[in-house]
Motif scaffolding. Sequence first.
Motif, PDB file in Angstrom:
ATOM      1  N   UNK A   1      15.201 -35.685  83.703  1.00  0.00           N
ATOM      2  CA  UNK A   1      16.460 -34.820  83.188  1.00  0.00           C
ATOM      3  C   UNK A   1      15.744 -33.394  82.892  1.00  0.00           C
ATOM      4  N   UNK A   2      14.576 -33.291  82.496  1.00  0.00           N
ATOM      5  CA  UNK A   2      14.127 -32.008  82.341  1.00  0.00           C
ATOM      6  C   UNK A   2      13.370 -31.263  83.379  1.00  0.00           C
ATOM      7  N   UNK A   3      13.451 -31.750  84.443  1.00  0.00           N
ATOM      8  CA  UNK A   3      12.888 -31.129  85.847  1.00  0.00           C
ATOM      9  C   UNK A   3      14.155 -30.930  86.786  1.00  0.00           C
ATOM     10  N   UNK A   4      13.938 -29.748  87.580  1.00  0.00           N
ATOM     11  CA  UNK A   4      14.966 -29.490  88.529  1.00  0.00           C
ATOM     12  C   UNK A   4      14.869 -30.651  89.604  1.00  0.00           C
ATOM     13  N   UNK A   5      16.511 -31.076  89.902  1.00  0.00           N
ATOM     14  CA  UNK A   5      16.877 -32.133  90.339  1.00  0.00           C
ATOM     15  C   UNK A   5      15.975 -32.185  91.882  1.00  0.00           C
TER      16      UNK A   5
END
Lengths: 404, 88
Positions: free
Chosen positions: A93-97
Amino acid sequence: MSTRTVVTGIGVTAPNGLGTDHWWSATCGGKNGIARITRFDPSAYPAKLAGQVPGFQAEQHLSSRLLPQTDRVTRLSLVAADWALADAGITPADLPDFDMGVMTASSAGGFEFGQGELRNLWARGAGHVSAYQSFAWFYAVNSGQISIRHGMKGPSGVVVSEGAGGLDAIAQARRQIRKGTPLIVTGAVDASICPWGWVGQLATGKLSTSDDPTGAYLPFDRDAAGYVPGEGGAILITEDGEAARARGARVYGEIAGYGATMDPRPGSGREPGLRAAITLALADAALDPAQVDVVFADGAADPAADRTEAEAITAVFGQRAVPVTVPKTMTGRLYSGSGPLDLAAALLAIRDGVIPPTVHIDPCRDYALDLVITAARPATLRTALVLARGAGGFNSAMVVRATH
Amino acid sequence: MAGTAFTLDDLKRTLRQAAGVAEGVDLDGDILDTDFDALGYESLALLEAGSLVEREYGIALDEEAVNDARTPRAFIDAVNTHLTSTTA
Protein backbone atom coordinates in the motif's frame (compact mmCIF):
# COMPACT_ATOMS: atom_id res chain seq x y z
CA MET A 1 26.01 -1.93 -16.51
CA SER A 2 22.51 -3.29 -16.74
CA THR A 3 20.06 -3.38 -13.85
CA ARG A 4 20.69 -6.06 -11.28
CA THR A 5 17.75 -8.14 -10.06
CA VAL A 6 17.92 -9.22 -6.45
CA VAL A 7 15.76 -11.42 -4.25
CA THR A 8 14.63 -9.71 -1.04
CA GLY A 9 11.77 -11.91 0.15
CA ILE A 10 10.95 -15.63 0.30
CA GLY A 11 7.64 -17.32 1.11
CA VAL A 12 7.52 -21.13 1.16
CA THR A 13 4.77 -23.71 1.28
CA ALA A 14 6.40 -27.13 0.93
CA PRO A 15 5.59 -30.75 1.78
CA ASN A 16 8.35 -30.92 4.39
CA GLY A 17 7.61 -27.56 5.97
CA LEU A 18 5.06 -24.75 5.95
CA GLY A 19 6.81 -21.39 6.10
CA THR A 20 10.40 -20.65 5.14
CA ASP A 21 11.98 -21.38 8.53
CA HIS A 22 10.21 -24.71 9.03
CA TRP A 23 10.95 -25.82 5.50
CA TRP A 24 14.59 -24.74 5.52
CA SER A 25 15.44 -26.44 8.82
CA ALA A 26 13.60 -29.55 7.63
CA THR A 27 15.46 -29.47 4.33
CA CYS A 28 18.88 -29.13 5.94
CA GLY A 29 17.93 -31.93 8.32
CA GLY A 30 16.89 -34.30 5.56
CA LYS A 31 13.25 -34.46 6.68
CA ASN A 32 11.07 -36.34 4.23
CA GLY A 33 7.72 -34.84 3.21
CA ILE A 34 6.68 -37.73 0.96
CA ALA A 35 3.96 -40.02 2.32
CA ARG A 36 0.83 -41.92 1.36
CA ILE A 37 -1.80 -39.52 0.02
CA THR A 38 -4.29 -38.38 2.64
CA ARG A 39 -6.18 -35.75 0.63
CA PHE A 40 -8.15 -38.52 -1.10
CA ASP A 41 -8.21 -42.30 -0.91
CA PRO A 42 -5.41 -43.40 -3.25
CA SER A 43 -5.96 -47.14 -2.87
CA ALA A 44 -7.54 -47.53 -6.32
CA TYR A 45 -4.63 -45.82 -8.11
CA PRO A 46 -1.27 -47.33 -9.12
CA ALA A 47 0.64 -44.43 -7.51
CA LYS A 48 -0.23 -43.71 -3.89
CA LEU A 49 2.50 -41.38 -2.62
CA ALA A 50 2.80 -37.61 -2.80
CA GLY A 51 4.40 -34.67 -1.08
CA GLN A 52 1.53 -32.85 0.62
CA VAL A 53 1.83 -29.49 2.35
CA PRO A 54 1.14 -30.19 6.04
CA GLY A 55 -1.12 -28.22 8.33
CA PHE A 56 -2.27 -25.55 5.92
CA GLN A 57 -5.52 -23.96 7.16
CA ALA A 58 -6.50 -21.38 4.55
CA GLU A 59 -9.17 -19.79 6.72
CA GLN A 60 -6.50 -18.81 9.23
CA HIS A 61 -4.87 -16.62 6.61
CA LEU A 62 -7.54 -15.55 4.11
CA SER A 63 -10.94 -13.90 4.38
CA SER A 64 -14.13 -15.84 3.74
CA ARG A 65 -14.54 -13.62 0.68
CA LEU A 66 -11.59 -15.37 -0.97
CA LEU A 67 -12.39 -18.96 -0.03
CA PRO A 68 -15.40 -19.57 -2.35
CA GLN A 69 -13.42 -18.30 -5.34
CA THR A 70 -10.06 -20.01 -4.84
CA ASP A 71 -8.51 -23.41 -5.42
CA ARG A 72 -6.03 -24.75 -2.90
CA VAL A 73 -3.17 -23.72 -5.20
CA THR A 74 -4.29 -20.10 -5.13
CA ARG A 75 -4.68 -20.12 -1.37
CA LEU A 76 -1.16 -21.49 -0.99
CA SER A 77 0.10 -18.89 -3.47
CA LEU A 78 -1.61 -16.00 -1.68
CA VAL A 79 -0.25 -17.01 1.70
CA ALA A 80 3.25 -17.61 0.31
CA ALA A 81 3.10 -14.15 -1.31
CA ASP A 82 2.00 -12.57 1.98
CA TRP A 83 4.92 -14.21 3.74
CA ALA A 84 7.39 -13.21 1.01
CA LEU A 85 6.28 -9.57 1.16
CA ALA A 86 6.54 -9.55 4.95
CA ASP A 87 9.98 -11.16 4.70
CA ALA A 88 11.05 -8.42 2.30
CA GLY A 89 9.69 -5.70 4.56
CA ILE A 90 7.40 -4.50 1.77
CA THR A 91 4.02 -2.88 2.46
CA PRO A 92 2.42 -2.76 -0.99
CA ALA A 93 0.00 0.00 0.00
CA ASP A 94 2.98 2.31 0.48
CA LEU A 95 4.23 1.85 -3.10
CA PRO A 96 2.86 3.14 -6.43
CA ASP A 97 0.50 0.55 -7.98
CA PHE A 98 2.32 0.48 -11.30
CA ASP A 99 5.74 -0.05 -9.69
CA MET A 100 4.76 -3.60 -8.68
CA GLY A 101 3.94 -6.58 -10.91
CA VAL A 102 3.25 -10.29 -10.48
CA MET A 103 4.80 -12.99 -12.64
CA THR A 104 4.18 -16.56 -11.57
CA ALA A 105 4.24 -19.94 -13.29
CA SER A 106 1.65 -22.68 -13.21
CA SER A 107 1.48 -26.12 -14.75
CA ALA A 108 -2.02 -27.19 -13.71
CA GLY A 109 -4.03 -24.16 -12.60
CA GLY A 110 -6.78 -24.72 -10.03
CA PHE A 111 -7.42 -28.38 -10.75
CA GLU A 112 -9.33 -29.40 -7.64
CA PHE A 113 -11.70 -26.45 -7.98
CA GLY A 114 -12.45 -27.58 -11.53
CA GLN A 115 -12.96 -31.13 -10.32
CA GLY A 116 -15.60 -29.92 -7.86
CA GLU A 117 -17.44 -27.91 -10.50
CA LEU A 118 -17.36 -30.78 -12.98
CA ARG A 119 -18.92 -32.90 -10.25
CA ASN A 120 -21.55 -30.21 -9.69
CA LEU A 121 -22.28 -30.01 -13.41
CA TRP A 122 -22.86 -33.71 -13.92
CA ALA A 123 -24.30 -34.67 -10.54
CA ARG A 124 -26.53 -31.66 -9.86
CA GLY A 125 -26.87 -29.62 -13.05
CA ALA A 126 -25.48 -26.51 -14.72
CA GLY A 127 -27.19 -24.19 -12.22
CA HIS A 128 -24.94 -25.57 -9.49
CA VAL A 129 -21.67 -24.70 -11.21
CA SER A 130 -19.89 -21.85 -9.44
CA ALA A 131 -19.56 -18.57 -11.31
CA TYR A 132 -16.00 -18.53 -9.96
CA GLN A 133 -15.11 -21.52 -12.11
CA SER A 134 -14.70 -18.87 -14.83
CA PHE A 135 -11.29 -18.00 -13.41
CA ALA A 136 -10.56 -20.21 -10.41
CA TRP A 137 -9.19 -23.03 -12.61
CA PHE A 138 -7.07 -20.78 -14.81
CA TYR A 139 -3.26 -20.83 -14.99
CA ALA A 140 -3.02 -17.06 -14.47
CA VAL A 141 -5.27 -17.05 -11.42
CA ASN A 142 -2.47 -17.03 -8.84
CA SER A 143 -0.87 -13.98 -10.42
CA GLY A 144 -4.27 -12.34 -10.71
CA GLN A 145 -5.30 -12.90 -7.12
CA ILE A 146 -1.92 -11.76 -5.76
CA SER A 147 -2.19 -8.66 -7.96
CA ILE A 148 -5.72 -7.87 -6.72
CA ARG A 149 -4.92 -8.54 -3.07
CA HIS A 150 -1.97 -6.14 -3.04
CA GLY A 151 -3.04 -3.61 -5.68
CA MET A 152 -0.16 -4.45 -8.00
CA LYS A 153 -0.87 -3.06 -11.46
CA GLY A 154 2.55 -3.32 -13.10
CA PRO A 155 3.43 -5.95 -15.71
CA SER A 156 1.89 -9.27 -14.70
CA GLY A 157 1.21 -12.65 -16.22
CA VAL A 158 1.82 -16.37 -16.05
CA VAL A 159 4.36 -18.69 -17.64
CA VAL A 160 3.29 -22.24 -18.48
CA SER A 161 6.23 -24.53 -19.22
CA GLU A 162 5.60 -27.42 -16.81
CA GLY A 163 8.50 -28.10 -14.47
CA ALA A 164 10.68 -25.40 -16.00
CA GLY A 165 8.01 -22.74 -15.55
CA GLY A 166 9.05 -21.53 -12.13
CA LEU A 167 12.51 -20.51 -13.30
CA ASP A 168 11.08 -19.10 -16.52
CA ALA A 169 8.72 -16.89 -14.49
CA ILE A 170 11.61 -15.56 -12.42
CA ALA A 171 13.46 -14.84 -15.68
CA GLN A 172 10.43 -12.94 -16.91
CA ALA A 173 10.35 -11.00 -13.65
CA ARG A 174 13.98 -10.08 -14.23
CA ARG A 175 13.15 -8.83 -17.73
CA GLN A 176 10.38 -6.62 -16.38
CA ILE A 177 12.66 -5.22 -13.68
CA ARG A 178 15.24 -4.43 -16.36
CA LYS A 179 12.52 -2.64 -18.31
CA GLY A 180 11.86 -0.42 -15.35
CA THR A 181 9.40 -1.98 -12.89
CA PRO A 182 11.12 -1.82 -9.47
CA LEU A 183 9.42 -4.85 -7.87
CA ILE A 184 7.98 -8.09 -9.21
CA VAL A 185 6.39 -10.82 -7.09
CA THR A 186 7.44 -14.06 -8.77
CA GLY A 187 8.00 -17.78 -8.31
CA ALA A 188 5.38 -20.50 -8.45
CA VAL A 189 3.18 -22.85 -6.50
CA ASP A 190 1.49 -25.89 -8.03
CA ALA A 191 -0.99 -28.19 -6.30
CA SER A 192 -3.19 -30.74 -7.99
CA ILE A 193 -3.28 -33.69 -5.63
CA CYS A 194 -6.91 -34.60 -6.23
CA PRO A 195 -8.40 -37.53 -8.16
CA TRP A 196 -8.85 -35.63 -11.40
CA GLY A 197 -5.37 -34.14 -11.17
CA TRP A 198 -3.97 -37.52 -10.24
CA VAL A 199 -5.27 -39.36 -13.30
CA GLY A 200 -3.81 -36.63 -15.49
CA GLN A 201 -0.42 -37.11 -13.87
CA LEU A 202 -0.67 -40.91 -14.00
CA ALA A 203 -1.31 -40.74 -17.73
CA THR A 204 2.22 -39.46 -18.29
CA GLY A 205 3.56 -42.85 -17.19
CA LYS A 206 6.34 -41.02 -15.31
CA LEU A 207 5.09 -41.53 -11.76
CA SER A 208 6.71 -43.98 -9.39
CA THR A 209 4.37 -46.76 -8.30
CA SER A 210 6.44 -47.68 -5.27
CA ASP A 211 4.66 -47.59 -1.90
CA ASP A 212 7.87 -46.88 0.01
CA PRO A 213 8.13 -43.16 0.95
CA THR A 214 11.91 -43.47 1.22
CA GLY A 215 12.38 -45.52 -1.94
CA ALA A 216 9.90 -44.16 -4.45
CA TYR A 217 11.70 -41.11 -5.86
CA LEU A 218 15.36 -41.89 -6.47
CA PRO A 219 17.01 -39.51 -8.96
CA PHE A 220 20.51 -40.55 -10.09
CA ASP A 221 20.02 -43.94 -8.42
CA ARG A 222 20.31 -47.18 -10.39
CA ASP A 223 16.81 -47.97 -9.09
CA ALA A 224 15.30 -44.72 -10.40
CA ALA A 225 11.80 -45.63 -11.59
CA GLY A 226 9.80 -42.47 -11.84
CA TYR A 227 9.00 -39.55 -9.59
CA VAL A 228 6.64 -38.72 -6.77
CA PRO A 229 4.57 -35.56 -7.35
CA GLY A 230 4.19 -32.96 -4.68
CA GLU A 231 2.41 -29.69 -4.05
CA GLY A 232 3.69 -26.29 -3.01
CA GLY A 233 6.55 -24.08 -4.07
CA ALA A 234 7.98 -20.68 -3.31
CA ILE A 235 6.98 -17.10 -3.99
CA LEU A 236 9.84 -14.63 -4.18
CA ILE A 237 10.11 -10.86 -4.08
CA THR A 238 12.48 -9.65 -6.78
CA GLU A 239 13.59 -6.06 -6.96
CA ASP A 240 15.79 -3.71 -8.87
CA GLY A 241 19.11 -3.96 -7.02
CA GLU A 242 19.47 -0.21 -6.71
CA ALA A 243 15.94 0.24 -5.41
CA ALA A 244 16.47 -2.52 -2.88
CA ARG A 245 19.71 -0.95 -1.71
CA ALA A 246 18.15 2.49 -1.51
CA ARG A 247 15.48 1.25 0.88
CA GLY A 248 17.99 -0.69 2.94
CA ALA A 249 16.51 -4.07 2.09
CA ARG A 250 18.10 -7.31 3.22
CA VAL A 251 19.23 -9.02 0.00
CA TYR A 252 19.45 -12.82 -0.32
CA GLY A 253 21.29 -12.69 -3.61
CA GLU A 254 21.22 -11.73 -7.23
CA ILE A 255 19.56 -13.47 -10.18
CA ALA A 256 22.81 -13.40 -12.09
CA GLY A 257 22.14 -15.55 -15.14
CA TYR A 258 19.49 -17.47 -17.01
CA GLY A 259 19.32 -19.75 -20.01
CA ALA A 260 16.45 -21.69 -21.55
CA THR A 261 16.34 -24.16 -24.41
CA MET A 262 13.96 -26.62 -26.04
CA ASP A 263 14.90 -30.24 -26.59
CA PRO A 264 15.06 -31.52 -30.16
CA ARG A 265 12.30 -33.71 -31.51
CA PRO A 266 12.34 -37.13 -29.78
CA GLY A 267 14.26 -39.65 -31.86
CA SER A 268 16.16 -36.99 -33.78
CA GLY A 269 19.46 -38.17 -32.32
CA ARG A 270 20.48 -34.58 -31.63
CA GLU A 271 21.83 -33.57 -28.23
CA PRO A 272 19.24 -32.66 -25.57
CA GLY A 273 19.08 -28.96 -24.74
CA LEU A 274 20.04 -28.97 -21.06
CA ARG A 275 23.80 -28.50 -21.55
CA ALA A 276 23.16 -25.49 -23.78
CA ALA A 277 20.78 -24.02 -21.18
CA ILE A 278 23.54 -24.25 -18.56
CA THR A 279 26.10 -22.71 -20.90
CA LEU A 280 23.72 -19.86 -21.75
CA ALA A 281 23.03 -19.18 -18.07
CA LEU A 282 26.74 -19.08 -17.21
CA ALA A 283 27.44 -16.78 -20.17
CA ASP A 284 24.57 -14.53 -19.07
CA ALA A 285 26.12 -14.36 -15.61
CA ALA A 286 29.64 -13.89 -17.10
CA LEU A 287 30.88 -16.81 -15.04
CA ASP A 288 33.28 -19.66 -15.75
CA PRO A 289 32.08 -23.12 -14.71
CA ALA A 290 34.76 -23.22 -12.01
CA GLN A 291 33.07 -20.27 -10.30
CA VAL A 292 29.89 -22.23 -9.62
CA ASP A 293 29.92 -23.67 -6.09
CA VAL A 294 26.87 -25.95 -6.15
CA VAL A 295 24.26 -27.30 -8.59
CA PHE A 296 20.64 -27.90 -7.62
CA ALA A 297 19.75 -30.55 -10.18
CA ASP A 298 16.38 -31.21 -11.79
CA GLY A 299 16.46 -34.90 -10.76
CA ALA A 300 13.83 -36.44 -13.01
CA ALA A 301 14.37 -39.97 -11.62
CA ASP A 302 13.89 -41.36 -15.10
CA PRO A 303 17.01 -43.31 -16.13
CA ALA A 304 17.33 -41.66 -19.54
CA ALA A 305 16.61 -38.16 -18.22
CA ASP A 306 18.99 -38.68 -15.29
CA ARG A 307 21.71 -39.69 -17.72
CA THR A 308 21.03 -36.62 -19.86
CA GLU A 309 21.31 -34.36 -16.82
CA ALA A 310 24.44 -36.06 -15.46
CA GLU A 311 26.10 -35.79 -18.86
CA ALA A 312 25.14 -32.13 -19.22
CA ILE A 313 26.58 -31.29 -15.80
CA THR A 314 29.82 -33.20 -16.37
CA ALA A 315 30.17 -31.77 -19.89
CA VAL A 316 30.14 -28.24 -18.50
CA PHE A 317 31.86 -28.68 -15.12
CA GLY A 318 33.93 -31.84 -15.51
CA GLN A 319 33.66 -35.11 -13.64
CA ARG A 320 32.73 -34.79 -9.96
CA ALA A 321 33.93 -31.19 -10.13
CA VAL A 322 31.00 -29.47 -8.43
CA PRO A 323 28.65 -30.58 -5.61
CA VAL A 324 25.23 -31.57 -6.90
CA THR A 325 22.08 -31.92 -4.82
CA VAL A 326 18.37 -32.70 -5.25
CA PRO A 327 16.48 -31.52 -2.14
CA LYS A 328 13.23 -32.30 -3.92
CA THR A 329 13.89 -35.92 -2.90
CA MET A 330 12.24 -34.67 0.33
CA THR A 331 9.22 -33.03 -1.30
CA GLY A 332 8.56 -34.81 -4.56
CA ARG A 333 8.48 -32.87 -7.81
CA LEU A 334 6.32 -29.78 -7.42
CA TYR A 335 6.00 -29.06 -11.16
CA SER A 336 6.46 -25.30 -11.61
CA GLY A 337 6.88 -24.91 -7.83
CA SER A 338 10.16 -26.84 -7.77
CA GLY A 339 12.37 -24.32 -9.56
CA PRO A 340 11.57 -21.40 -7.24
CA LEU A 341 11.79 -23.65 -4.19
CA ASP A 342 15.24 -24.83 -5.30
CA LEU A 343 16.20 -21.22 -5.99
CA ALA A 344 15.14 -20.28 -2.45
CA ALA A 345 17.18 -23.23 -1.15
CA ALA A 346 20.17 -22.06 -3.18
CA LEU A 347 19.94 -18.55 -1.70
CA LEU A 348 19.65 -19.85 1.85
CA ALA A 349 22.46 -22.33 1.21
CA ILE A 350 24.67 -19.38 0.23
CA ARG A 351 23.55 -17.45 3.32
CA ASP A 352 24.15 -20.32 5.74
CA GLY A 353 27.13 -22.00 4.10
CA VAL A 354 25.46 -25.38 3.84
CA ILE A 355 24.32 -27.62 0.99
CA PRO A 356 21.06 -29.43 1.79
CA PRO A 357 21.21 -33.15 1.09
CA THR A 358 19.74 -35.48 -1.48
CA VAL A 359 18.03 -38.15 0.60
CA HIS A 360 17.26 -41.83 0.10
CA ILE A 361 19.47 -42.40 -2.95
CA ASP A 362 22.43 -44.63 -3.61
CA PRO A 363 24.09 -42.79 -6.51
CA CYS A 364 24.53 -44.81 -9.66
CA ARG A 365 28.25 -45.19 -10.41
CA ASP A 366 27.66 -44.49 -14.09
CA TYR A 367 27.19 -40.82 -13.34
CA ALA A 368 30.32 -38.83 -12.57
CA LEU A 369 28.56 -36.55 -10.12
CA ASP A 370 29.59 -35.39 -6.65
CA LEU A 371 26.14 -35.87 -5.13
CA VAL A 372 25.59 -34.50 -1.63
CA ILE A 373 23.80 -37.44 -0.07
CA THR A 374 22.40 -38.39 3.31
CA ALA A 375 23.35 -35.28 5.30
CA ALA A 376 23.87 -31.58 4.64
CA ARG A 377 27.41 -30.57 3.69
CA PRO A 378 29.03 -27.40 5.04
CA ALA A 379 30.56 -25.33 2.26
CA THR A 380 31.52 -21.77 1.47
CA LEU A 381 29.15 -20.78 -1.29
CA ARG A 382 28.89 -17.66 -3.42
CA THR A 383 27.28 -18.93 -6.60
CA ALA A 384 24.66 -21.61 -7.26
CA LEU A 385 23.13 -23.05 -10.41
CA VAL A 386 19.52 -24.26 -10.38
CA LEU A 387 18.22 -26.58 -13.11
CA ALA A 388 14.61 -27.32 -13.98
CA ARG A 389 13.06 -29.28 -16.80
CA GLY A 390 9.49 -29.50 -17.96
CA ALA A 391 7.66 -32.24 -19.84
CA GLY A 392 7.57 -31.37 -23.50
CA GLY A 393 11.23 -30.47 -23.79
CA PHE A 394 11.64 -27.36 -21.60
CA ASN A 395 15.11 -26.82 -20.10
CA SER A 396 15.90 -23.90 -17.82
CA ALA A 397 19.01 -22.97 -15.89
CA MET A 398 19.37 -20.06 -13.47
CA VAL A 399 22.40 -18.74 -11.61
CA VAL A 400 22.13 -16.98 -8.26
CA ARG A 401 25.04 -15.20 -6.65
CA ALA A 402 25.81 -13.59 -3.32
CA THR A 403 25.85 -9.80 -3.50
CA HIS A 404 28.01 -9.13 -0.46
CA MET B 1 -47.19 -14.09 1.16
CA ALA B 2 -44.73 -13.60 4.02
CA GLY B 3 -43.24 -17.09 3.79
CA THR B 4 -41.80 -16.46 0.35
CA ALA B 5 -40.67 -12.86 0.75
CA PHE B 6 -36.93 -12.40 0.30
CA THR B 7 -35.56 -10.28 3.15
CA LEU B 8 -32.29 -8.55 3.94
CA ASP B 9 -31.49 -11.43 6.27
CA ASP B 10 -32.04 -13.84 3.39
CA LEU B 11 -29.70 -11.79 1.22
CA LYS B 12 -26.99 -11.69 3.88
CA ARG B 13 -27.25 -15.43 4.35
CA THR B 14 -27.04 -15.91 0.59
CA LEU B 15 -24.03 -13.61 0.20
CA ARG B 16 -22.18 -15.28 3.06
CA GLN B 17 -22.74 -18.71 1.53
CA ALA B 18 -22.12 -17.77 -2.09
CA ALA B 19 -19.22 -15.35 -1.82
CA GLY B 20 -18.14 -14.91 1.80
CA VAL B 21 -17.45 -11.59 3.46
CA ALA B 22 -14.54 -9.27 2.74
CA GLU B 23 -12.21 -8.15 5.52
CA GLY B 24 -13.45 -4.95 7.15
CA VAL B 25 -17.03 -5.34 5.95
CA ASP B 26 -19.89 -5.68 8.47
CA LEU B 27 -22.91 -7.15 6.76
CA ASP B 28 -24.91 -6.64 9.94
CA GLY B 29 -24.50 -2.88 9.70
CA ASP B 30 -26.85 -0.53 7.86
CA ILE B 31 -26.16 -1.83 4.35
CA LEU B 32 -29.53 -1.74 2.60
CA ASP B 33 -28.53 1.18 0.35
CA THR B 34 -24.76 0.61 0.34
CA ASP B 35 -23.25 -0.02 -3.07
CA PHE B 36 -22.19 -3.64 -3.56
CA ASP B 37 -18.73 -2.45 -4.62
CA ALA B 38 -18.26 -0.88 -1.20
CA LEU B 39 -19.31 -4.17 0.36
CA GLY B 40 -16.65 -6.01 -1.65
CA TYR B 41 -18.98 -7.82 -4.03
CA GLU B 42 -18.26 -7.65 -7.76
CA SER B 43 -20.51 -8.87 -10.56
CA LEU B 44 -19.41 -12.51 -10.25
CA ALA B 45 -20.29 -12.54 -6.56
CA LEU B 46 -23.79 -11.27 -7.41
CA LEU B 47 -24.10 -13.79 -10.22
CA GLU B 48 -23.19 -16.52 -7.76
CA ALA B 49 -25.64 -15.15 -5.18
CA GLY B 50 -28.40 -14.98 -7.82
CA SER B 51 -27.68 -18.56 -8.81
CA LEU B 52 -28.01 -19.67 -5.18
CA VAL B 53 -31.35 -17.84 -4.85
CA GLU B 54 -32.63 -19.50 -8.02
CA ARG B 55 -31.75 -22.96 -6.70
CA GLU B 56 -33.11 -22.31 -3.23
CA TYR B 57 -36.39 -20.76 -4.29
CA GLY B 58 -36.89 -22.71 -7.50
CA ILE B 59 -37.21 -19.56 -9.61
CA ALA B 60 -35.47 -18.16 -12.67
CA LEU B 61 -34.27 -14.62 -12.07
CA ASP B 62 -34.07 -11.99 -14.74
CA GLU B 63 -30.27 -11.93 -15.16
CA GLU B 64 -30.22 -8.27 -16.15
CA ALA B 65 -32.28 -7.23 -13.16
CA VAL B 66 -29.81 -8.93 -10.83
CA ASN B 67 -26.79 -7.61 -12.73
CA ASP B 68 -28.17 -4.08 -12.62
CA ALA B 69 -28.82 -4.21 -8.87
CA ARG B 70 -26.22 -1.93 -7.32
CA THR B 71 -27.43 -2.22 -3.72
CA PRO B 72 -28.93 -4.84 -1.42
CA ARG B 73 -32.30 -3.05 -1.66
CA ALA B 74 -32.30 -3.32 -5.46
CA PHE B 75 -31.26 -6.99 -5.33
CA ILE B 76 -33.98 -7.82 -2.80
CA ASP B 77 -36.58 -6.00 -4.92
CA ALA B 78 -35.48 -7.90 -8.02
CA VAL B 79 -35.90 -11.23 -6.22
CA ASN B 80 -39.23 -10.29 -4.64
CA THR B 81 -40.61 -9.18 -7.99
CA HIS B 82 -40.04 -12.73 -9.17
CA LEU B 83 -41.35 -14.38 -6.04
CA THR B 84 -44.51 -12.27 -6.28
CA SER B 85 -45.03 -12.88 -9.96
CA THR B 86 -44.36 -16.61 -9.52
CA THR B 87 -46.76 -17.03 -6.62
CA ALA B 88 -49.47 -14.70 -8.02
